[in-house]
Enzyme design. Structure first.
Site, PDB file in Angstrom:
ATOM      1  N   MET A 189      22.349  20.336-110.126  1.00  0.00           N
ATOM      2  CA  MET A 189      22.038  21.466-110.915  1.00  0.00           C
ATOM      3  C   MET A 189      21.143  21.823-111.783  1.00  0.00           C
ATOM      4  O   MET A 189      20.129  22.150-112.227  1.00  0.00           O
ATOM      5  CB  MET A 189      23.610  21.713-111.471  1.00  0.00           C
ATOM      6  CG  MET A 189      24.099  21.850-110.834  1.00  0.00           C
ATOM      7  SD  MET A 189      24.452  23.551-109.646  1.00  0.00           S
ATOM      8  CE  MET A 189      24.304  24.581-110.963  1.00  0.00           C
ATOM      9  N   HIS A 224      26.867  29.080-117.047  1.00  0.00           N
ATOM     10  CA  HIS A 224      27.380  28.345-115.801  1.00  0.00           C
ATOM     11  C   HIS A 224      26.553  29.131-114.577  1.00  0.00           C
ATOM     12  O   HIS A 224      27.391  29.906-114.643  1.00  0.00           O
ATOM     13  CB  HIS A 224      29.308  28.125-115.236  1.00  0.00           C
ATOM     14  CG  HIS A 224      29.034  27.570-114.205  1.00  0.00           C
ATOM     15  ND1 HIS A 224      30.156  28.887-112.913  1.00  0.00           N
ATOM     16  CD2 HIS A 224      29.058  26.997-113.234  1.00  0.00           C
ATOM     17  CE1 HIS A 224      30.752  27.743-111.488  1.00  0.00           C
ATOM     18  NE2 HIS A 224      29.689  26.720-111.895  1.00  0.00           N
ATOM     19  N   ASN A 278      26.262  27.552-107.882  1.00  0.00           N
ATOM     20  CA  ASN A 278      24.449  26.587-107.072  1.00  0.00           C
ATOM     21  C   ASN A 278      24.183  27.082-105.447  1.00  0.00           C
ATOM     22  O   ASN A 278      24.988  27.871-105.142  1.00  0.00           O
ATOM     23  CB  ASN A 278      25.766  25.203-106.743  1.00  0.00           C
ATOM     24  CG  ASN A 278      24.979  23.853-106.468  1.00  0.00           C
ATOM     25  OD1 ASN A 278      23.934  24.288-105.748  1.00  0.00           O
ATOM     26  ND2 ASN A 278      25.346  22.862-105.586  1.00  0.00           N
ATOM     27  N   ASP A 308      17.285  12.081-118.145  1.00  0.00           N
ATOM     28  CA  ASP A 308      18.094  11.753-117.720  1.00  0.00           C
ATOM     29  C   ASP A 308      18.488  10.043-118.361  1.00  0.00           C
ATOM     30  O   ASP A 308      17.277   9.512-118.770  1.00  0.00           O
ATOM     31  CB  ASP A 308      17.515  11.404-116.259  1.00  0.00           C
ATOM     32  CG  ASP A 308      19.027  11.761-115.337  1.00  0.00           C
ATOM     33  OD1 ASP A 308      19.894  12.799-115.172  1.00  0.00           O
ATOM     34  OD2 ASP A 308      19.742  10.324-115.140  1.00  0.00           O
ATOM     35  N   SER A 318      31.861  23.548-114.352  1.00  0.00           N
ATOM     36  CA  SER A 318      32.822  25.108-114.282  1.00  0.00           C
ATOM     37  C   SER A 318      33.905  24.987-114.217  1.00  0.00           C
ATOM     38  O   SER A 318      35.156  25.486-114.266  1.00  0.00           O
ATOM     39  CB  SER A 318      32.426  25.030-112.555  1.00  0.00           C
ATOM     40  OG  SER A 318      32.070  23.411-111.927  1.00  0.00           O
ATOM     41  N   LYS A 357      31.401  13.875-121.032  1.00  0.00           N
ATOM     42  CA  LYS A 357      30.546  15.396-122.052  1.00  0.00           C
ATOM     43  C   LYS A 357      30.879  15.770-123.677  1.00  0.00           C
ATOM     44  O   LYS A 357      29.757  15.189-123.957  1.00  0.00           O
ATOM     45  CB  LYS A 357      31.073  16.208-121.043  1.00  0.00           C
ATOM     46  CG  LYS A 357      30.630  16.656-120.058  1.00  0.00           C
ATOM     47  CD  LYS A 357      30.711  18.104-119.476  1.00  0.00           C
ATOM     48  CE  LYS A 357      30.662  18.251-118.065  1.00  0.00           C
ATOM     49  NZ  LYS A 357      28.337  18.660-117.483  1.00  0.00           N
ATOM     50  N   VAL A 388      27.759  14.364-115.617  1.00  0.00           N
ATOM     51  CA  VAL A 388      29.206  14.434-114.764  1.00  0.00           C
ATOM     52  C   VAL A 388      29.985  15.422-115.764  1.00  0.00           C
ATOM     53  O   VAL A 388      30.787  15.568-116.224  1.00  0.00           O
ATOM     54  CB  VAL A 388      29.744  13.323-114.219  1.00  0.00           C
ATOM     55  CG1 VAL A 388      29.923  12.843-116.076  1.00  0.00           C
ATOM     56  CG2 VAL A 388      30.125  13.066-113.382  1.00  0.00           C
ATOM     57  N   GLU A 389      31.192  15.855-114.570  1.00  0.00           N
ATOM     58  CA  GLU A 389      32.160  16.975-114.548  1.00  0.00           C
ATOM     59  C   GLU A 389      33.220  16.123-115.510  1.00  0.00           C
ATOM     60  O   GLU A 389      34.243  15.740-115.228  1.00  0.00           O
ATOM     61  CB  GLU A 389      32.451  17.477-113.944  1.00  0.00           C
ATOM     62  CG  GLU A 389      31.861  18.741-113.630  1.00  0.00           C
ATOM     63  CD  GLU A 389      31.787  20.072-114.179  1.00  0.00           C
ATOM     64  OE1 GLU A 389      32.932  20.862-114.454  1.00  0.00           O
ATOM     65  OE2 GLU A 389      31.061  20.263-115.532  1.00  0.00           O
TER      66      GLU A 389
END
Length: 193
Positions: A19, A145, A148, A38, A124, A102, A96-97
């Site tokens: 994403m 959001h 994708n 990153d 999401s 986060k 990462v979710e």
């Protein structure tokens, strides 16, 4: 804290994966300078390759009128969070979710950014209210959001947390529309209902 779309010049793009790379390209194609972060050099390199690949597809399809080199020149890459965020007017995160990861990253980002910066997560499924709970200024935190693949799908959901200001929502919606997306603001974080 007053925010306006005209005050947004530099974007910090946190995460160069599936994403993140596509969101960075979307901003660069629409005239914004983007610092792509990153934590690993290999992740940055992969993101850079994906950006070049996706841009070539746009060029070959005749969907880009600007020289690709000009678009690519708006992107800089870094493994240093301070470098990515210190001058950012808008920070978009696509890592990462994982709620705890986060929260940890956002706690660090808030120490770096200027007071007027808007902080947006591309989550999401995580609650913006939960994520903003670790911030000193939760009013400037929002979900943006992207669907994708982010470089192709027009929809962006803009979701406020319990403490997000209407101003943050409004400017984020304007910005998403300016970069060619169709922003849909939600009235509330459904996790709170």
């Amino acid at each position: 804290m007053t925010m306006e779309l005209t005050g947004i010049k530099e974007i910090a793009n946190i995460g160069a994966g599936t994403m993140g790379h596509a969101i960075a390209l979307q901003f660069a194609m629409n005239g914004y300078n983007v610092k792509v972060y990153d934590r690993e050099q290999t992740g940055l390199q992969r993101g850079k390759e994906l950006i070049s690949h996706d841009l070539k597809i746009f060029v070959d399809a005749g969907m880009v009128t600007e020289k690709p080199e000009k678009i690519l020149s708006r992107l800089t890459y870094t493994t240093h969070l301070t470098d990515a965020c210190q001058n950012a007017d808008f920070v978009i995160e696509s890592i990462v979710e994982n709620e705890e990861i986060k929260k940890s990253v956002w706690t660090e980002i808030e120490k770096i950014v200027k007071e007027s910066a808007i902080l947006a997560t591309n989550t999401s499924g995580l609650s913006p209210t939960a994520l903003q709970s670790v911030l000193q200024h939760p009013e400037r935190f929002v979900v943006a959001h992207f669907w994708n693949p982010a470089q192709l799908m027009p929809l962006v959901e803009v979701v406020p947390g319990k403490n997000t200001s209407q101003e943050t929502v409004n400017v984020t919606v304007e910005l998403m529309n300016k970069i060619g997306k169709h922003a849909v603001p939600l009235k509330t974080d459904f996790h709170c209902v």
